[in-house]
Design a protein around this motif. Structure first.
Motif, PDB file in Angstrom:
ATOM      1  N   THR A   2       0.851  -1.186   0.000  1.00 23.46           N
ATOM      2  CA  THR A   2       0.000   0.000   0.000  1.00 23.46           C
ATOM      3  C   THR A   2       0.886   1.236   0.000  1.00 23.46           C
ATOM      4  O   THR A   2       1.849   1.310   0.755  1.00 23.46           O
ATOM      5  N   SER A  25     -11.280   3.726 -11.936  1.00 26.76           N
ATOM      6  CA  SER A  25     -11.094   4.377 -10.648  1.00 26.76           C
ATOM      7  C   SER A  25      -9.727   5.054 -10.606  1.00 26.76           C
ATOM      8  O   SER A  25      -8.811   4.691 -11.354  1.00 26.76           O
ATOM      9  N   HIS A  27      -7.656   4.781  -8.264  1.00 26.67           N
ATOM     10  CA  HIS A  27      -6.760   3.724  -7.794  1.00 26.67           C
ATOM     11  C   HIS A  27      -6.246   2.886  -8.968  1.00 26.67           C
ATOM     12  O   HIS A  27      -5.040   2.643  -9.094  1.00 26.67           O
ATOM     13  N   ASP A  28      -7.154   2.438  -9.826  1.00 31.24           N
ATOM     14  CA  ASP A  28      -6.754   1.612 -10.967  1.00 31.24           C
ATOM     15  C   ASP A  28      -5.879   2.384 -11.946  1.00 31.24           C
ATOM     16  O   ASP A  28      -4.943   1.830 -12.525  1.00 31.24           O
ATOM     17  N   LYS A  31      -2.420   2.669 -10.382  1.00 31.71           N
ATOM     18  CA  LYS A  31      -1.765   1.365 -10.425  1.00 31.71           C
ATOM     19  C   LYS A  31      -1.267   1.059 -11.839  1.00 31.71           C
ATOM     20  O   LYS A  31      -0.144   0.578 -12.029  1.00 31.71           O
TER      21      LYS A  31
END
Length: 64
Positions: A2, A25, A27-28, A31
């Motif tokens: 994380t 998202s 987040h995606d 990443k």
């Protein structure tokens, strides 16, 4: 793993806009960007190394 990132307002806004446009998202998106960054230098190096080895194969053979 994380990670915690501290982004300024402009960076946050831009990241959100891009994620919204790509329909993913935040987040995606982050990443995927990290994955791309991690993979790219290795791929670039491998391509360059392969090209140099092929180009100089005869020279290396003679030096051996």
């Amino acid at each position: 793993m994380t990670l915690k990132l501290d982004l300024d307002e402009q960076q946050t806004q831009r990241l959100q806009e891009i994620a919204r446009r790509l329909n993913v998202s935040v987040h995606d998106l982050a990443k995927a960007a990290i994955n791309d960054l991690i993979a790219k230098p290795e791929n670039d190096f491998e391509h360059a190394a392969t090209r140099v080895l092929k180009k100089n194969a005869e020279l290396y053979r003679r030096l051996a």
